[in-house]
Design an enzyme around this catalytic site. Sequence first.
Site, PDB file in Angstrom:
ATOM      1  N   HIS A 158       0.837  -1.197   0.000  1.00 18.27           N
ATOM      2  CA  HIS A 158       0.000   0.000   0.000  1.00 18.27           C
ATOM      3  C   HIS A 158       0.876   1.253   0.000  1.00 18.27           C
ATOM      4  O   HIS A 158       2.075   1.190   0.267  1.00 18.27           O
ATOM      5  CB  HIS A 158      -0.925   0.013   1.232  1.00 18.27           C
ATOM      6  N   ASP A 161      -1.387   8.858  -1.489  1.00 21.43           N
ATOM      7  CA  ASP A 161      -1.267  10.054  -2.326  1.00 21.43           C
ATOM      8  C   ASP A 161      -2.123  11.134  -1.667  1.00 21.43           C
ATOM      9  O   ASP A 161      -3.346  10.998  -1.583  1.00 21.43           O
ATOM     10  CB  ASP A 161      -1.764   9.734  -3.733  1.00 21.43           C
ATOM     11  N   HIS A 163      -3.696  14.678  -1.946  1.00 21.68           N
ATOM     12  CA  HIS A 163      -4.005  15.761  -2.870  1.00 21.68           C
ATOM     13  C   HIS A 163      -3.662  17.128  -2.275  1.00 21.68           C
ATOM     14  O   HIS A 163      -3.511  18.104  -3.013  1.00 21.68           O
ATOM     15  CB  HIS A 163      -5.488  15.726  -3.249  1.00 21.68           C
ATOM     16  N   HIS A 198      -5.651   9.076  -0.960  1.00 21.52           N
ATOM     17  CA  HIS A 198      -6.036   7.720  -1.336  1.00 21.52           C
ATOM     18  C   HIS A 198      -4.803   6.881  -1.629  1.00 21.52           C
ATOM     19  O   HIS A 198      -3.702   7.398  -1.826  1.00 21.52           O
ATOM     20  CB  HIS A 198      -6.979   7.723  -2.545  1.00 21.52           C
ATOM     21  N   CYS A 199      -5.002   5.576  -1.677  1.00 27.66           N
ATOM     22  CA  CYS A 199      -3.935   4.653  -2.041  1.00 27.66           C
ATOM     23  C   CYS A 199      -3.770   4.658  -3.552  1.00 27.66           C
ATOM     24  O   CYS A 199      -4.751   4.740  -4.295  1.00 27.66           O
ATOM     25  CB  CYS A 199      -4.269   3.245  -1.545  1.00 27.66           C
ATOM     26  N   HIS A 209      -7.830  -0.253  -5.366  1.00 29.27           N
ATOM     27  CA  HIS A 209      -7.697   0.118  -3.957  1.00 29.27           C
ATOM     28  C   HIS A 209      -8.692   1.214  -3.570  1.00 29.27           C
ATOM     29  O   HIS A 209      -9.293   1.167  -2.501  1.00 29.27           O
ATOM     30  CB  HIS A 209      -6.270   0.565  -3.664  1.00 29.27           C
ATOM     31  N   MET A 214     -10.095   2.628   0.136  1.00 22.05           N
ATOM     32  CA  MET A 214      -8.828   3.162   0.632  1.00 22.05           C
ATOM     33  C   MET A 214      -8.669   4.631   0.250  1.00 22.05           C
ATOM     34  O   MET A 214      -7.889   5.005  -0.626  1.00 22.05           O
ATOM     35  CB  MET A 214      -7.659   2.336   0.111  1.00 22.05           C
ATOM     36  N   HIS A 319     -27.225  16.985  -0.808  1.00 25.61           N
ATOM     37  CA  HIS A 319     -28.371  17.841  -0.501  1.00 25.61           C
ATOM     38  C   HIS A 319     -28.870  17.485   0.895  1.00 25.61           C
ATOM     39  O   HIS A 319     -29.049  16.299   1.217  1.00 25.61           O
ATOM     40  CB  HIS A 319     -29.489  17.629  -1.527  1.00 25.61           C
ATOM     41  N   GLU A 342     -28.945  25.023  -2.202  1.00 29.26           N
ATOM     42  CA  GLU A 342     -29.840  23.899  -1.937  1.00 29.26           C
ATOM     43  C   GLU A 342     -29.125  22.563  -2.129  1.00 29.26           C
ATOM     44  O   GLU A 342     -29.359  21.603  -1.388  1.00 29.26           O
ATOM     45  CB  GLU A 342     -31.070  23.967  -2.852  1.00 29.26           C
ATOM     46  N   THR A 343     -28.280  22.495  -3.146  1.00 28.53           N
ATOM     47  CA  THR A 343     -27.480  21.302  -3.437  1.00 28.53           C
ATOM     48  C   THR A 343     -26.102  21.779  -3.855  1.00 28.53           C
ATOM     49  O   THR A 343     -25.970  22.773  -4.549  1.00 28.53           O
ATOM     50  CB  THR A 343     -28.119  20.480  -4.574  1.00 28.53           C
ATOM     51  N   HIS A 369     -28.050  13.807  -4.324  1.00 28.67           N
ATOM     52  CA  HIS A 369     -29.289  14.118  -5.042  1.00 28.67           C
ATOM     53  C   HIS A 369     -29.303  13.599  -6.472  1.00 28.67           C
ATOM     54  O   HIS A 369     -30.108  14.048  -7.298  1.00 28.67           O
ATOM     55  CB  HIS A 369     -29.606  15.613  -5.005  1.00 28.67           C
TER      56      HIS A 369
END
Length: 405
Positions: A158, A161, A163, A198-199, A209, A214, A319, A342-343, A369
């Site tokens: 494993h 990463d 971001h 994430h992996c 993964h 993951m 939402h 709203e969303t 939604h």
Amino acid sequence: MTRLINPGLKQTSRRNVLRGSLLAGAAAMTGAASYAAPRRAPMHHANAASARLYKASAQGQAESRAKPADLSGYTRVRQELVAPPFAPEHEQVATGGPKIIEVTMETTERLMVVDEDTGASIWALTYNGSVPGPLIICHEGDMVELTLRNPEDSMMEHNIDFHASTGALGGGGLTHVYPGEECVLRWKATKPGCFTYHCAPGGAMIPYHVTHGMNGAVMVLPRDGLKDRDGNPLRYDSIAYIGEQDYYLPMDENGEYKTYEVAGDDYADSLDAMRTLTPTHSVFNGAVGALTGEGALRARVGETVLMIHNQANRDSRPHLIGGHGDYVWETSFSDAPLTGLETWFVRGGTAMAAMYTFEQPGVYAYVNHNLIEAAMLGATAHFVVEGEWNNELMEQVTPPRAFAS
């Protein structure tokens, strides 16, 4: 799966044979030749291009090791990570100078029930045993120092990463850990906002993964805290950390979900299911109903909740039924928040934040939604809110009754 034994791993048990199969098979099943590389080589890479990427990233780091980071002025603090949907203890406004935030995560592989009604399950690949992985919180200018451990009984290699980090592959090339190994990665939080991690072992193993759970989120707060468009401070009373997970569970010829003896046994079947781009489940926090019933999120009228939503693979449209996004940061905390939504939108491969102050008691549904995914695939959570009802905001004037036509 073809049982290919990779000489780069120990072969003293069926478990070790399977590890070798996964590493070599990842390449074989995507059309590239498998190879027996030195132990520190990234054997999960499914093609030569991804292998070159990781090699270049590691070489760049090696060449710069003669120039250690200047850590003068930093204070070390330990952040105890907690399981979702909760957040670790933290300051909303930073006090003192920049800090080195020490955290530890284990890459735990565990069998999880996805849907109790159908018996669907998955060998989840996790950070600290949860889907999503735990939320990490720091401030702009801080350093995050992660100790990443891969237990000896794991089936797979494993890595991670981030971001939120700056550097090729987000640290992915510098954090490959085989079963029984650990590594330490330190990176500087230079951009405020919410970010996915994430992996990413390489090739087809990256989506494998990620779609096995993951992934997780980091929140990098501005040092002076969150603010509205006019620069006024915004505070929250609690955090609801929601990880939306798409699963692609293999089925047999009778339409029943398959089961597997150990993590990784489903690799070939999962690749076939993933190629459809159609998830069998889209859930919050790992399983259907994980955030409803006894697991529902809790709040009170007048309480301000910061909802952090992570989706590492697909777009989503959260939402809050009966509520709103008072302040929404779909991208960076450096930008003025959107208001009164709203969303809101979660781009695939991102995390974001929405703030709302509850004004009425009751059970609020928090959904994707795309209502097909909410009602049929599992992407629903509940907020149970206590307090006094306000008829000025909503009132049932006449209860349902028969009427004359």
